[in-house]
Scaffold this active site. Structure first.
Site, short mmCIF file in Angstrom:
data_model
loop_
_atom_site.label_atom_id
_atom_site.label_comp_id
_atom_site.label_asym_id
_atom_site.label_seq_id
_atom_site.Cartn_x
_atom_site.Cartn_y
_atom_site.Cartn_z
N ARG A 73 11.50 3.56 3.05
CA ARG A 73 11.06 2.60 4.08
C ARG A 73 12.22 1.70 4.39
O ARG A 73 12.84 1.12 3.49
CB ARG A 73 9.87 1.80 3.57
CG ARG A 73 9.59 0.60 4.44
CD ARG A 73 8.31 -0.08 4.09
NE ARG A 73 7.17 0.69 4.51
CZ ARG A 73 5.94 0.18 4.66
NH1 ARG A 73 5.72 -1.10 4.39
NH2 ARG A 73 4.94 0.92 5.05
N LYS A 113 28.25 -3.55 -3.14
CA LYS A 113 29.68 -3.34 -3.40
C LYS A 113 30.33 -2.67 -2.21
O LYS A 113 31.49 -2.25 -2.27
CB LYS A 113 29.87 -2.46 -4.63
CG LYS A 113 29.32 -3.04 -5.90
CD LYS A 113 29.66 -2.09 -7.05
CE LYS A 113 28.81 -2.32 -8.26
NZ LYS A 113 28.84 -1.16 -9.16
N ARG A 116 0.80 -1.23 0.00
CA ARG A 116 0.00 0.00 0.00
C ARG A 116 0.83 1.27 0.00
O ARG A 116 0.56 2.20 -0.76
CB ARG A 116 -0.91 0.06 1.24
CG ARG A 116 -2.21 -0.62 1.08
CD ARG A 116 -2.68 -1.14 2.42
NE ARG A 116 -1.87 -2.29 2.74
CZ ARG A 116 -2.18 -3.54 2.37
NH1 ARG A 116 -3.29 -3.77 1.76
NH2 ARG A 116 -1.37 -4.54 2.64
N THR A 117 1.80 1.33 0.91
CA THR A 117 2.54 2.59 1.04
C THR A 117 3.31 2.86 -0.24
O THR A 117 3.32 3.98 -0.75
CB THR A 117 3.47 2.53 2.27
OG1 THR A 117 2.69 2.14 3.39
CG2 THR A 117 4.11 3.87 2.56
N HIS A 164 5.73 5.63 11.52
CA HIS A 164 5.17 5.58 10.16
C HIS A 164 4.28 6.83 10.02
O HIS A 164 3.05 6.74 10.02
CB HIS A 164 4.35 4.29 10.02
CG HIS A 164 3.98 3.91 8.62
ND1 HIS A 164 4.14 4.76 7.54
CD2 HIS A 164 3.44 2.77 8.13
CE1 HIS A 164 3.71 4.14 6.45
NE2 HIS A 164 3.28 2.94 6.78
C1 NCD Z 1 1.79 -1.09 8.04
C2 NCD Z 1 3.29 -0.99 8.13
O1 NCD Z 1 3.99 -1.30 7.19
O2 NCD Z 1 3.73 -0.56 9.18
N1 NCD Z 1 1.33 -1.26 6.74
C3 NCD Z 1 1.11 -0.13 6.01
O3 NCD Z 1 2.01 0.65 5.77
N2 NCD Z 1 -0.15 0.10 5.63
C4 NCD Z 1 1.17 -2.01 9.01
C5 NCD Z 1 1.71 -3.39 9.13
O4 NCD Z 1 2.52 -3.84 8.33
O5 NCD Z 1 1.27 -4.05 10.07
#
Ligand code: NCD
Length: 329
Positions: free
Chosen positions: A114, A93, A64-65, A147
């Site tokens: 991320r 490397k 999703r993100t 997040h």
């Molecule tokens: C979440 C995450 O990655 O922290 N997912 C997301 O970004 N919608 C929640 C999760 O993975 O539990």
């Protein structure tokens, strides 16, 4: 140093958002999605940032993100590049993380990242603040820590769900599941200090209770909260329940084995006890804690929450690049 937008540059931590900015972002999100409904409006959005490029550096799994940021960029005309697997970048490397980030910043205008470990977005932002061509860093999930953009879309979803009932102010919000290691619940809890008369209810087994740093933050900001391991004892008080999954990827040994899924789940058996106008949210992906049968209940808000995420991220990019003034009325 390049000219900096004073209101929003890096997005690293939910604590950088105040109520004015949150309200502003929510209003902008609604405005942008309205725009995109017509062909003319959608086309005008695409003319806002065609001169910008974004790097999506996602070395931790994401559906999703990643997709919502990617599509948010495209809705604004921003071109995107991505690295999702560090084994195919020069990190194998021996290039340092900092040199990799600096390299991305040579080619793009924003880095959305991320990472498995906490603190890497902040480390990247600190690096940007030392170099001659800094670009904004957006934290799209930093280990089990934070997040922030998920918390923003959660706030937007809550505000919209309660728009005929005075918004988030005055509401009782339950957060359930692996609160100790779930970054979404941690980030959302941080944002609650911006709302009046909110009460939080943390529903988790003792071993997965919300960490002390968040509780101290809430106490310091006068946000009342209670902790319980019994959903049944609190479910009827909640205006929203934010369900989260067990974060097994952070297990040390078999610590998840003790988690009793049957006690921290929402399914048809729990729904009758929930207020008729309450909402059920989940950042997704779901596990056994959220029965797919709940999808048919009008209080299920998580699929809408998922769509809201893309629009909130469009709004965030519009704010960062300061093109709000170029939107037609
Ligand atoms: C979440 C995450 O990655 O922290 N997912 C997301 O970004 N919608 C929640 C999760 O993975 O539990």
């Amino acid at each position: 140093m390049s000219q900096r937008n004073v209101s929003l540059f890096h997005v690293l931590d939910p604590r950088q958002f105040d109520r004015t900015l949150l309200d502003d972002l929510c209003a902008l999100t609604t405005r942008l999605r309205q725009h995109a409904k017509s062909r003319l409006g959608a086309r005008s959005l695409q003319t806002l940032l065609p001169h910008k490029r974004a790097m999506l550096y996602f070395t931790q799994p994401s559906t999703r993100t990643f997709l919502s940021f990617d599509n948010a960029c495209h809705l604004l005309g921003i071109r995107t590049s991505e690295i999702r697997d560090p084994s195919i970048s020069s990190e194998v490397k021996g290039e340092t993380f900092e040199d990799s980030i600096r390299t991305f910043s040579s080619y793009v205008d924003v880095i959305i990242m991320r990472t498995h470990k906490a603190g890497m977005a902040a480390q990247s932002a600190a690096l940007m603040d030392r170099i001659e061509r800094p670009v904004p860093i957006i934290n799209a999930g930093s280990g089990r820590d934070q997040h922030p953009t998920q918390a923003l879309l959660d706030i937007y979803t809550l505000e919209r769900s309660f728009q005929c009932r005075g918004g988030i102010d005055g509401k009782v919000i339950g957060l359930m599941g692996d609160l100790r290691r779930g970054r979404t619940a941690r980030s959302l809890a941080y944002l609650m200090k911006n709302y009046r008369d909110v009460r939080l209810v943390f529903i988790a087994p003792n071993a997965f209770a919300m960490e002390r740093d968040i509780k101290e933050h809430l106490r310091g900001n006068g946000i009342p909260f209670e902790e319980t391991d019994s959903l049944a004892s609190v479910i009827g008080e909640l205006d929203a329940i934010y369900v989260t999954r067990l974060q097994t990827e952070h297990d040390v040994g078999d610590e998840s084995a003790s988690f009793d899924h049957a006690r921290f789940r929402i399914g048809p058996a729990q729904l009758p006890a929930l207020k008729p106008d309450a909402v059920v949210m989940h950042p997704l992906p779901r596990g056994p804690e959220l029965d797919p049968a709940v999808d048919r209940d009008p209080r299920a808000m998580y699929w809408r929450q998922e769509r809201n995420g893309m629009w909130m991220r469009v709004a965030l990019l519009v704010k960062i690049f300061e093109v709000e003034g170029e939107l037609p009325d």
